[in-house]
Design a protein around this motif. Structure first.
Motif, PDB file in Angstrom:
ATOM      1  N   VAL A  53      13.577  -1.340  12.200  1.00  0.00           N
ATOM      2  CA  VAL A  53      13.011  -2.323  11.255  1.00  0.00           C
ATOM      3  C   VAL A  53      13.688  -2.468  10.114  1.00  0.00           C
ATOM      4  O   VAL A  53      13.527  -3.630   9.726  1.00  0.00           O
ATOM      5  CB  VAL A  53      11.549  -1.663  11.153  1.00  0.00           C
ATOM      6  CG1 VAL A  53      10.729  -2.421  10.029  1.00  0.00           C
ATOM      7  CG2 VAL A  53      10.892  -1.414  12.241  1.00  0.00           C
ATOM      8  N   GLU A  75       8.885   2.225   0.340  1.00  0.00           N
ATOM      9  CA  GLU A  75       7.460   3.053   0.528  1.00  0.00           C
ATOM     10  C   GLU A  75       7.202   2.471   2.180  1.00  0.00           C
ATOM     11  O   GLU A  75       6.586   3.453   2.959  1.00  0.00           O
ATOM     12  CB  GLU A  75       6.453   2.229  -0.582  1.00  0.00           C
ATOM     13  CG  GLU A  75       4.897   2.942   0.095  1.00  0.00           C
ATOM     14  CD  GLU A  75       4.812   4.480   0.051  1.00  0.00           C
ATOM     15  OE1 GLU A  75       5.455   5.269  -0.780  1.00  0.00           O
ATOM     16  OE2 GLU A  75       3.674   4.702   0.652  1.00  0.00           O
ATOM     17  N   MET A  76       7.380   1.433   2.515  1.00  0.00           N
ATOM     18  CA  MET A  76       7.010   0.958   3.856  1.00  0.00           C
ATOM     19  C   MET A  76       7.747   1.758   4.839  1.00  0.00           C
ATOM     20  O   MET A  76       7.302   2.227   5.907  1.00  0.00           O
ATOM     21  CB  MET A  76       7.172  -0.594   3.847  1.00  0.00           C
ATOM     22  CG  MET A  76       6.243  -1.115   4.855  1.00  0.00           C
ATOM     23  SD  MET A  76       6.431  -2.812   5.019  1.00  0.00           S
ATOM     24  CE  MET A  76       7.819  -3.099   6.156  1.00  0.00           C
ATOM     25  N   GLU A 117      10.951  -1.019  -4.294  1.00  0.00           N
ATOM     26  CA  GLU A 117      10.051   0.027  -4.383  1.00  0.00           C
ATOM     27  C   GLU A 117       9.182   0.117  -3.076  1.00  0.00           C
ATOM     28  O   GLU A 117       8.734   0.858  -2.421  1.00  0.00           O
ATOM     29  CB  GLU A 117       9.001   0.249  -5.629  1.00  0.00           C
ATOM     30  CG  GLU A 117       8.523   1.281  -5.624  1.00  0.00           C
ATOM     31  CD  GLU A 117       7.194   1.400  -6.734  1.00  0.00           C
ATOM     32  OE1 GLU A 117       6.677   2.246  -6.913  1.00  0.00           O
ATOM     33  OE2 GLU A 117       7.364   0.088  -7.357  1.00  0.00           O
ATOM     34  N   TRP A 118       8.778  -1.118  -2.896  1.00  0.00           N
ATOM     35  CA  TRP A 118       7.748  -1.475  -1.754  1.00  0.00           C
ATOM     36  C   TRP A 118       8.263  -1.363  -0.260  1.00  0.00           C
ATOM     37  O   TRP A 118       7.641  -0.709   0.615  1.00  0.00           O
ATOM     38  CB  TRP A 118       6.938  -2.712  -2.215  1.00  0.00           C
ATOM     39  CG  TRP A 118       7.806  -4.011  -2.047  1.00  0.00           C
ATOM     40  CD1 TRP A 118       8.697  -4.345  -2.997  1.00  0.00           C
ATOM     41  CD2 TRP A 118       7.808  -4.664  -0.887  1.00  0.00           C
ATOM     42  NE1 TRP A 118       9.110  -5.554  -2.693  1.00  0.00           N
ATOM     43  CE2 TRP A 118       8.715  -5.912  -1.318  1.00  0.00           C
ATOM     44  CE3 TRP A 118       7.329  -4.894   0.375  1.00  0.00           C
ATOM     45  CZ2 TRP A 118       8.845  -7.032  -0.449  1.00  0.00           C
ATOM     46  CZ3 TRP A 118       7.438  -6.178   1.217  1.00  0.00           C
ATOM     47  CH2 TRP A 118       8.468  -7.155   0.616  1.00  0.00           C
ATOM     48  N   LEU A 119       9.504  -1.759  -0.376  1.00  0.00           N
ATOM     49  CA  LEU A 119      10.026  -1.884   1.153  1.00  0.00           C
ATOM     50  C   LEU A 119      10.514  -0.336   1.364  1.00  0.00           C
ATOM     51  O   LEU A 119      10.237   0.213   2.361  1.00  0.00           O
ATOM     52  CB  LEU A 119      11.395  -2.418   1.153  1.00  0.00           C
ATOM     53  CG  LEU A 119      11.252  -4.000   1.258  1.00  0.00           C
ATOM     54  CD1 LEU A 119      12.767  -4.527   1.023  1.00  0.00           C
ATOM     55  CD2 LEU A 119      10.522  -4.170   2.556  1.00  0.00           C
ATOM     56  N   ARG A 131       6.556   5.317   5.218  1.00  0.00           N
ATOM     57  CA  ARG A 131       5.267   5.087   5.809  1.00  0.00           C
ATOM     58  C   ARG A 131       5.547   5.310   7.683  1.00  0.00           C
ATOM     59  O   ARG A 131       5.120   6.065   8.505  1.00  0.00           O
ATOM     60  CB  ARG A 131       4.273   4.307   5.775  1.00  0.00           C
ATOM     61  CG  ARG A 131       3.738   4.507   4.352  1.00  0.00           C
ATOM     62  CD  ARG A 131       2.557   3.424   4.175  1.00  0.00           C
ATOM     63  NE  ARG A 131       2.337   3.557   2.532  1.00  0.00           N
ATOM     64  CZ  ARG A 131       1.225   2.772   2.114  1.00  0.00           C
ATOM     65  NH1 ARG A 131       0.500   2.238   3.035  1.00  0.00           N
ATOM     66  NH2 ARG A 131       0.743   3.007   0.943  1.00  0.00           N
ATOM     67  N   ILE A 132       6.655   4.469   7.855  1.00  0.00           N
ATOM     68  CA  ILE A 132       6.869   4.569   9.334  1.00  0.00           C
ATOM     69  C   ILE A 132       7.647   5.753   9.593  1.00  0.00           C
ATOM     70  O   ILE A 132       7.548   6.313  10.719  1.00  0.00           O
ATOM     71  CB  ILE A 132       7.908   3.191   9.621  1.00  0.00           C
ATOM     72  CG1 ILE A 132       7.284   2.069   9.117  1.00  0.00           C
ATOM     73  CG2 ILE A 132       7.781   3.222  10.993  1.00  0.00           C
ATOM     74  CD1 ILE A 132       8.171   0.765   9.240  1.00  0.00           C
TER      75      ILE A 132
END
Lengths: 337, 259
Positions: free
Chosen positions: B204, B188-189, B184-186, B192-193
């Protein structure tokens, strides 16, 4: 006396490292030595830390410093290869030093990445103090078809040393066109810039040298650019970068400590000097919010991005938009960009 | 017999009696709290030598138990059970079964080098932690940690090409450890990019296959390093009384996969 790798020698009295002798006097005044240096960007600066590479080159150019990239460089081994075999890591770093010394004939090699900088310094130390390291590196170098690096051939410096010694605060002040005035900055140095101390004999040598326990080169440069440095107690705390993915919960806790401390100190941004720290702070800021519901708002910027903006470069040209934590608004709020 | 602190005062070793009279003296209440007598017979007298034979463990014999390492330890501040001084003590005493109680957390050392910096005896405790984690895996006490998977993926790429590509490492690491890449957090990251920089996303996160970076003229260095690593691995396994890696496990598929 025959010594083994990692053995900093017997200590006596207050002389904490025997290796620290008069040959490591405080950094010289001759700026000339740092005007043109061999440049070792390393793997991260070709990938996630592209913005660090771009901003380092841009700042150098704006200040009239020259960088010659080490041709055909390889990975220094980072924090991983030593766990497979430490002497392979020493070899990997020594190969970069060997190219700088024997092919480029450069007196100085500069690495902006803390991991690369640390590993080159560690190789320099081991090759100067440990017969077994010299033997293994000599053998692999011979088989690989290049001259083995000999300790003392090249001086390894960080991007901080490069700007501090090659330009200095006085000159930097005169070159600033967009002062960072009003921007509160927490300077974060991480682990690899100062520890363990025996591989950094030039630090803690009085005026002109950086401190092992209260490093200040980044503070000095950013203050010259007009920033207000906050009192930040976690300058050299660990972000858990080595286990950013393999032990994410621990890394998130460590990063959250750093972010919270910076916010408590009143910082708008955290200035970084290491791609692993920078990526770790950004990733785990998101993870802390998503997984633990802990939201923090402080932004991360490479110190070279901040210097670049202060020198009048556009935020885009120093890659501010490439950061995961978007620092553009923080800069705009202060009327900087 | 000296009290082996933590080993002897674990809760299961504390004996209390509500009513107890010893030689006519009433020692009821807290007076009757005793530490259970224990005789240790399962010392592994080779333990220190085995750790010293692994990379990083060379100087474990120097420790004089000042505790500076645990005092400054980054991981200890997060988890008080993470105690380098205690483990070094157990290694030096040969108390293998006690060490094994903590086998699942020793790999968590983050290599911040605070201990190595603080140690007055140049034990290099960070190295000892790495050597101990490796010893646990080689001896079959623990499966490969996620950290080891990461180190191996990373090192195989460096040895094969001279460089790493971060996206490839992330993809292969999650595959090796059987975790979904869509954390989930990857995600989200990445989002954002992506809002600002769709092209960077691929670079990335490694969703796009890019040209793999490699160092020109690396082939000879690669062969030399592979030869060194194979010889060292054989030597280390022999020091631990293990069969050679070739006999113990199928050959690494590294060269086939990453070549």
């Amino acid at each position: 006396m025959k010594r083994q790798a990692g053995d900093p020698g017997r200590r006596s009295g207050t002389d904490m490292t025997e290796g620290k002798t008069m040959t490591h006097s405080p950094p010289p005044d001759d700026k000339a030595k740092y005007q043109r240096v061999a440049y070792y960007p390393g793997c991260a600066l070709e990938g996630t830390a592209h913005a660090y590479d771009a901003s380092t080159r841009a700042v150098g150019k704006a200040l009239g410093l020259e960088l010659d990239e080490v041709p055909d460089w390889n990975c220094c081994g980072a924090m991983e290869v030593k766990n497979i075999d430490p002497k392979v890591q020493t070899y990997l770093s020594s190969r970069v030093l060997s190219i700088a010394a024997n092919e480029m004939h450069a007196p100085v090699v500069m690495a902006p990445c803390n991991g690369c900088y640390h590993n080159l310094k560690k190789a320099e130390y081991d090759l100067g103090h440990d017969d077994a390291s010299r033997e293994t590196v000599g053998k692999i170098s011979q088989q690989a078809g290049h001259a083995a690096y000999q300790a003392g051939q090249v001086e390894t410096i960080h991007a901080l040393d490069w700007l501090k010694h090659g330009v200095g605060e006085a000159e930097l002040r005169t070159r600033v066109s967009k002062s960072l005035n009003g921007l509160k900055v927490a300077n974060y140095y991480g682990c690899m810039y100062t520890r363990p101390r025996h591989i950094f004999p030039e630090k803690d040598c009085g005026p002109g040298s950086d401190s092992l326990y209260q490093p200040h080169f980044m503070d000095d440069l950013l203050a010259a650019a007009g920033a207000e440095n906050v009192d930040f107690p976690l300058k050299t705390a660990c972000c858990g970068g080595a286990h950013t993915l393999s032990d994410s919960d621990t890394s998130t806790k460590l990063v959250l400590n750093i972010l919270r401390a910076a916010e408590a100190a009143g910082a708008d941004v955290i200035a970084t000097e290491c791609p692993t720290c920078h990526a770790g702070l950004e990733m785990h800021q998101v993870r802390a919010e998503k997984v633990f519901g802990e939201k923090t708002t402080v932004k991360m910027l490479y110190f070279t991005q901040l210097l670049g903006v202060a020198l009048g470069l556009s935020p885009r040209s120093v890659g501010v938009h490439e950061n995961v934590s978007d620092g553009r608004a923080a800069l705009a709020e202060k009327g900087i960009a | 017999m000296p009290i082996h602190e933590k080993a002897l005062i674990r809760p299961e070793n504390l004996l209390t009696h509500d009513k107890l009279v010893v030689d006519g003296v009433d020692v009821s209440g807290h007076w009757s709290t005793f530490i259970a007598p224990r005789v240790v017979t399962d010392y592994n007298e080779r333990l220190q030598d085995e750790i010293a034979a692994l990379p990083g463990g060379e100087f474990v014999h120097r420790c004089w138990q000042c505790g500076s390492c645990t005092n400054v330890c980054t991981v200890n501040a997060v988890n008080p059970d993470f105690n380098p001084r205690f483990w070094i003590y157990l290694i030096r005493m040969g108390m293998e079964s006690e060490l094994l109680r903590d086998k699942d957390i020793i790999w968590q050392c983050v290599s911040c080098n605070k201990c190595t910096d603080a140690c007055p005896r140049q034990v290099v405790p960070e190295g000892v932690m790495k050597a101990t984690a490796r010893w646990l895996e080689l001896k079959g006490h623990t499966p490969k940690s996620s950290s080891t998977h990461f180190d191996e993926e990373f090192s195989e790429q460096v040895i094969a090409t001279g460089k790493i590509e971060e996206g490839r490492i992330i993809r292969n690491f999650f595959a090796r450890t059987g975790q979904p890449l869509r954390q989930e957090w990857l995600v989200e990251m990445a989002k954002r990019i992506a809002r600002r920089l769709p092209v960077k996303l691929g670079m990335v996160m490694g969703f796009a296959a890019l040209v793999r970076p490699r160092t020109r003229g690396w082939a000879k260095a690669r062969r030399a390093i592979e030869g060194h690593v194979a010889r060292e691995e054989t030597r280390r396994r022999a020091a631990l009384g293990l069969a050679s890696a070739a006999a113990a496990a199928p050959p690494s598929n590294d060269s086939a996969r990453t070549g």
